[in-house]
Every structure is written in structure tokens, then in C-alpha cells.
Enzyme design. Structure first.
Site, mmCIF file in Angstrom:
data_model
loop_
_atom_site.group_PDB
_atom_site.id
_atom_site.type_symbol
_atom_site.label_atom_id
_atom_site.label_comp_id
_atom_site.label_asym_id
_atom_site.label_seq_id
_atom_site.Cartn_x
_atom_site.Cartn_y
_atom_site.Cartn_z
ATOM 1 C CD1 TRP A 281 63.413 11.580 48.803
ATOM 2 C CD2 TRP A 281 62.748 10.078 47.280
ATOM 3 N NE1 TRP A 281 64.024 10.380 49.088
ATOM 4 C CE2 TRP A 281 63.628 9.450 48.183
ATOM 5 C CE3 TRP A 281 62.185 9.331 46.246
ATOM 6 C CZ2 TRP A 281 63.982 8.101 48.063
ATOM 7 C CZ3 TRP A 281 62.531 7.990 46.116
ATOM 8 C CH2 TRP A 281 63.429 7.385 47.018
ATOM 9 C CG ASP B 192 61.365 7.199 50.340
ATOM 10 O OD1 ASP B 192 61.959 6.120 50.524
ATOM 11 O OD2 ASP B 192 61.591 8.221 51.032
ATOM 12 N N GLY C 184 58.202 15.970 51.461
ATOM 13 C CA GLY C 184 58.539 16.655 50.208
ATOM 14 C C GLY C 184 60.020 16.734 49.880
ATOM 15 C CG ASP D 73 45.374 4.378 49.720
ATOM 16 O OD1 ASP D 73 46.317 3.805 49.149
ATOM 17 O OD2 ASP D 73 44.787 3.918 50.718
ATOM 18 C CG ASP E 34 52.428 10.961 51.509
ATOM 19 O OD1 ASP E 34 53.609 10.589 51.392
ATOM 20 O OD2 ASP E 34 51.717 10.657 52.500
ATOM 21 C CE LYS F 183 61.170 3.437 52.135
ATOM 22 N NZ LYS F 183 61.308 4.559 53.059
HETATM 23 C C1 LIG Z 1 59.470 7.605 54.066
HETATM 24 S S1 LIG Z 1 58.069 8.619 53.790
HETATM 25 C C2 LIG Z 1 58.522 9.468 52.308
HETATM 26 C C3 LIG Z 1 59.557 10.566 52.510
HETATM 27 C C4 LIG Z 1 59.755 11.398 51.259
HETATM 28 N N1 LIG Z 1 60.431 10.626 50.223
HETATM 29 C C5 LIG Z 1 60.565 12.628 51.518
HETATM 30 O O1 LIG Z 1 61.769 12.656 51.173
HETATM 31 O O2 LIG Z 1 60.022 13.601 52.046
HETATM 32 C C6 LIG Z 1 56.883 7.460 53.219
HETATM 33 C C7 LIG Z 1 55.540 8.064 52.862
HETATM 34 O O3 LIG Z 1 54.700 7.054 52.287
HETATM 35 C C8 LIG Z 1 53.369 7.489 52.512
HETATM 36 N N2 LIG Z 1 52.393 6.422 52.274
HETATM 37 C C9 LIG Z 1 52.263 5.241 52.949
HETATM 38 N N3 LIG Z 1 51.242 4.515 52.473
HETATM 39 C C10 LIG Z 1 50.693 5.249 51.457
HETATM 40 C C11 LIG Z 1 49.599 5.031 50.553
HETATM 41 N N4 LIG Z 1 48.857 3.904 50.622
HETATM 42 N N5 LIG Z 1 49.328 5.976 49.629
HETATM 43 C C12 LIG Z 1 50.067 7.119 49.572
HETATM 44 N N6 LIG Z 1 51.116 7.377 50.394
HETATM 45 C C13 LIG Z 1 51.426 6.461 51.328
HETATM 46 C C14 LIG Z 1 53.391 7.945 53.966
HETATM 47 O O4 LIG Z 1 52.303 8.800 54.252
HETATM 48 C C15 LIG Z 1 54.760 8.627 54.048
HETATM 49 O O5 LIG Z 1 54.638 10.030 53.915
#
Ligand SMILES: C[S@@+](CC[C@H](N)C(=O)[O-])C[C@H]1O[C@@H](n2cnc3c(N)ncnc32)[C@H](O)[C@@H]1O
Length: 204
Positions: free
Chosen positions: A55, A115, A53, A91, A73, A155
Site C-alpha cells: 500500500w 489494512d 509495503g 503498535d 507496523d 479494512k
Molecule cells: C494485511 S497486512 C497489511 C498489508 C499491507 N497493506 C501491504 O499491502 O503490504 C496487515 C498488517 O497489520 C499489522 N498489524 C497487526 N496488528 C498491528 C498493531 N497492533 N499495530 C501495528 N500493526 C499491526 C500486521 O503486522 C500486518 O503487517
């Protein structure tokens, strides 16, 4: 003795904690937002891959009480103490998640943030391919729900598909710039695309 890179990396971790952010990534978005003027007060923002959370916190600070922030997420996210921050657990490849986002947004959105990152395997080509797939789903969603002229921050993990992806983004947006924020680890091959001015294309 930690090397210089580790010390710097810890600095961003500590700084994020000190400022009450849930992730050190929050400092990356903060830098991008200030440098590229990503948000306006009252904007409707969708944040893909939003857990835990960090961002969301930054986006909410910029858009204020008149805006709306929707975080998506696979993982659950601890609610933020604002009634204009909405959370969707799901998803990004699932069409019903798109529907939920659109329902909450109630109309075209101003900004999409992504991200998104897969669970890293340590095999660079595989991680790159999975991450590009996630980023592409974000780009497709942008084509459907960002208002004409809207903005996006994405990203990407550098790799063989990078140039192709960049061309796709440039086709959709009037301007696409690349930037690696200071809080991004030097050894990480991540880079951020700052996309401005969604074009009105009939075949998005
Ligand atoms: C680097 S983290 C994000 C960090 C966030 N921007 C923050 O500042 O707190 C990447 C996120 O992408 C999510 N993610 C990966 N594949 C996903 C998908 N298919 N659908 C939704 N979220 C996904 C992961 O669960 C993870 O929490």
C-alpha cells in the site's frame, strides 16, 4: 486441478509480482484509489498496518514527490527508495506511536489507510473482534489527526460488530461507502470502507 477461485487468486498474486508490488493487497488499494479518487498529489498519508509495503508503494505513486507517506507496523518494513516515505515500527495501540506519526506529519494529515489485520486464529468471531479493535484504533486516530474534510480507507472483517462500527464511521465522516475489490478473495469476509469528508466533531 486448481479450481476457478484459486486460478483467479493466483492471477492477482502474479499480477502484483509482475508490477513490482510487495503484496497482492496493493492491487486492492490501486482499484479503490482509482474508483474512489482517494489521493491527491502532495497529500500526506498515514498507512496503518503497512508491512510489507504494497500500500505504501501505491500511495507514494499517487501523492508523488511533493507528498508524504508514513507507514506504521508491528513488523519492520524494508525501506522504499523515496525520501518522502517514512516508516514507524510499533503498535497502533501505543500512544507513543501516535506521537511519532504526528511528529513526522508535522500537521493534520489528508488520508489515513488501515489494512490492519491480527494474526488469524481461524475462529471467525475471535478474528472479527480483534480486527474490529484494530480498525477502531485507526478510526480514533483519524478523529485526532485527519484534517477536516479528509479521507480514510479501512479494512473490516464482517461479523456481529460490523453495523455498530459502520454507524461510528458514518458519525465521523460525511460519506462512507462499502466496496470489495476484485483482488479480494471471494471466500474472505473482508470489506473496505471508503470514508470521505471528516466532520468537525468536538467530542472525537
Ligand atoms: C494485511 S497486512 C497489511 C498489508 C499491507 N497493506 C501491504 O499491502 O503490504 C496487515 C498488517 O497489520 C499489522 N498489524 C497487526 N496488528 C498491528 C498493531 N497492533 N499495530 C501495528 N500493526 C499491526 C500486521 O503486522 C500486518 O503487517
Amino acid at each position: 486441478m486448481p479450481d476457478k477461485k484459486q486460478v483467479l487468486s493466483d492471477f492477482y498474486y502474479r499480477e502484483a509480482k509482475k508490477r513490482g508490488y510487495r503484496s497482492r493487497s496493493a492491487l486492492k488499494l490501486l482499484e479503490l484509489a482509482r474508483r474512489f479518487h482517494i489521493f491527491r498529489e502532495g497529500d500526506c498519508v498515514v498507512d496503518l498496518g503497512a508491512a510489507p509495503g504494497g500500500w505504501l508503494q501505491v500511495a507514494r505513486d499517487f501523492v508523488g514527490p511533493a507528498g508524504k507517506v508514513i507507514g506504521v507496523d508491528l513488523s519492520g518494513i524494508e525501506p522504499l527508495p523515496f525520501d518522502n516515505v517514512y516508516l514507524v515500527k510499533g503498535d497502533v495501540f501505543d500512544p507513543s506511536v501516535d506521537m511519532k506519526i504526528m511528529e513526522i506529519a508535522g500537521g493534520p494529515v489528508d488520508v489515513i489507510l488501515s489494512d490492519l489485520a491480527p494474526k488469524f486464529s481461524g475462529i471467525h468471531d475471535l478474528d472479527h473482534a480483534r480486527q474490529i479493535e484494530l480498525a477502531r484504533s485507526a478510526l480514533k486516530l483519524a478523529g485526532r489527526i485527519i484534517r477536516p474534510g479528509g479521507r480514510m480507507v479501512l479494512k473490516l472483517i464482517m461479523g456481529s460488530e460490523f453495523d455498530k462500527f459502520l454507524r461510528e464511521a458514518r458519525r465521523m465522516f460525511q460519506s462512507v461507502r462499502l466496496y470489495k475489490p476484485k483482488a479480494s478473495r471471494e471466500r474472505s469476509s473482508e470489506i473496505y470502507l471508503i470514508c470521505n469528508g471528516l466532520r468537525c466533531l468536538s467530542n472525537q
